[in-house]
Design an enzyme around this catalytic site. Structure first.
Site, PDB file in Angstrom:
ATOM      1  N   ARG A 263      -3.119   7.953   4.266  1.00 31.04           N
ATOM      2  CA  ARG A 263      -3.537   6.574   4.522  1.00 31.04           C
ATOM      3  C   ARG A 263      -2.608   5.879   5.505  1.00 31.04           C
ATOM      4  O   ARG A 263      -1.476   6.324   5.767  1.00 31.04           O
ATOM      5  CB  ARG A 263      -3.549   5.816   3.208  1.00 31.04           C
ATOM      6  CG  ARG A 263      -2.204   5.764   2.471  1.00 31.04           C
ATOM      7  CD  ARG A 263      -1.431   4.474   2.625  1.00 31.04           C
ATOM      8  NE  ARG A 263      -2.139   3.327   2.150  1.00 31.04           N
ATOM      9  CZ  ARG A 263      -2.193   2.933   0.874  1.00 31.04           C
ATOM     10  NH1 ARG A 263      -1.517   3.616  -0.043  1.00 31.04           N
ATOM     11  NH2 ARG A 263      -2.846   1.849   0.528  1.00 31.04           N
TER      12      ARG A 263
ATOM     13  N   ASN B 262      -5.678  -2.730  -0.911  1.00 31.88           N
ATOM     14  CA  ASN B 262      -5.832  -4.143  -1.192  1.00 31.88           C
ATOM     15  C   ASN B 262      -7.307  -4.528  -1.364  1.00 31.88           C
ATOM     16  O   ASN B 262      -8.165  -4.125  -0.570  1.00 31.88           O
ATOM     17  CB  ASN B 262      -5.211  -4.948  -0.046  1.00 31.88           C
ATOM     18  CG  ASN B 262      -4.885  -6.361  -0.445  1.00 31.88           C
ATOM     19  OD1 ASN B 262      -4.605  -6.637  -1.612  1.00 31.88           O
ATOM     20  ND2 ASN B 262      -4.904  -7.272   0.515  1.00 31.88           N
TER      21      ASN B 262
ATOM     22  N   CYS C 296      -5.635  -1.793   4.621  1.00 30.79           N
ATOM     23  CA  CYS C 296      -5.237  -0.384   4.644  1.00 30.79           C
ATOM     24  C   CYS C 296      -6.464   0.480   4.907  1.00 30.79           C
ATOM     25  O   CYS C 296      -7.598   0.049   4.723  1.00 30.79           O
ATOM     26  CB  CYS C 296      -4.618   0.042   3.312  1.00 30.79           C
ATOM     27  SG  CYS C 296      -3.237  -0.992   2.771  1.00 30.79           S
TER      28      CYS C 296
END
Length: 312
Positions: free
Chosen positions: A16, A79, A2
């Site tokens: 995002r 992540n 991400c």
């Protein structure tokens, strides 16, 4: 995988790309002020700041991937496998499960500085939301108009970093990203000058050559550098439509195209959705991989004093 960015151009924006190989049942979710936020080890917030963001479709607790509250404080989880380490709960200090971090901080705090007062005692503990949803390995970016922090729960405890870039991706830890940016200090959006050798006649033959060396692959380190370069060289009119458009253009530059990143399981990472929130107005913009039309949800068009999660 991400990428999260902030963007300040009159108003302050936070958003995002969410890069996954599958959906997690995500839906735009508004948590009104009186929805009871019940935490496993940290009590209950019966009254708190309202917030909006993308969350798993769940009626009992808002499992936010990212959100912004009514005071303009925003937070996202990204992540962080192989580095994230959650402690076992022992009843000491402020114990927050990884899936609770965003809701707890945004529910209670109006600014980064206010949130910082709780971080010294905060422990991210190893508790699952359910048997079917084990704890995801995450680190977080927390930002308002004035400041930006990165939170990383590692074996040494919860590490807090000032983030001058306003960008976060994935592994490696933030300290590496911060050091790595020094490798790119010669990049420029302007036409480059010959610094190779004075006696050689060298000159650019195309536009954009000042950024030769800007990485273009999909790795987290390369996306970090590319997002920082585009964000800090961004130029846009100081009005809403232009800012939102510019924000999504930056995110598009680090998005995943199906087939370009194959996971170890043989699946394809894609940018399942991209989002941008105006932290002053509480308007949450988003688009998905299969529908590039930007949609907007205004948290203030709902009953923010209610006690039921609102999902759109």
């Amino acid at each position: 995988m991400c990428t999260c960015i902030t963007y300040l151009n009159n108003d302050f924006y936070f958003g995002r790309n969410l890069d996954l190989d599958c959906s997690f049942g995500e839906t735009v979710t508004i948590t009104p002020r009186s929805f009871p936020l019940i935490f496993r080890k940290a009590g209950q917030q019966d009254h708190h700041y309202a917030m909006i963001g993308m969350a798993s479709a769940n009626d009992s607790f808002p499992l936010y991937a990212e959100a912004v509250n009514e005071k303009g404080l925003a937070m996202a989880g990204l992540n962080f496998p192989g580095n994230a380490f959650y402690q076992q709960p022992d009843g000491k200090g402020l114990e927050i499960a990884s899936f609770e971090v965003i809701a707890w901080i945004l529910g209670k705090c109006a600014s980064v500085t206010e949130a910082e007062e709780y971080l010294d005692e905060m422990k991210i503990v190893d508790l699952a939301f359910s048997d079917q949803m084990p704890p995801a390995p995450l680190h977080w970016m927390l930002a308002d108009r004035e400041r930006c922090l990165v939170l990383e729960a590692v074996r040494d405890g919860l590490k807090i970093y000032e983030n001058p870039f306003g960008v976060l991706t994935n592994n490696p830890p933030f300290e590496y990203h911060r050091m790595n940016m020094n490798n790119y200090m010669n990049l420029t959006a302007e036409s480059p000058q010959n610094r190779f050798a004075d006696r050689l006649e060298l000159k650019p033959y195309a536009q954009g050559m000042g950024a030769l060396g800007l990485p273009g692959d999909a790795s987290s380190v390369s996306r970090f550098v590319r997002a920082v370069f585009l964000k800090w060289n961004s130029v846009a009119p100081k009005e809403e439509k232009a800012n939102v458009s510019q924000f999504f253009h930056i995110l598009d530059s680090v998005a995943m195209v199906r087939g370009s990143v194959v996971t170890e399981q043989g699946t394809y990472d894609i940018t399942t959705y991209s989002c941008c929130a105006n932290t002053r107005t509480g308007v949450y913009y988003y688009k998905t991989y299969d529908d590039s039309q930007v949609r907007a949800v205004d948290m203030h068009e709902t009953d923010l004093d209610g006690n039921v999660l609102i999902q759109r």
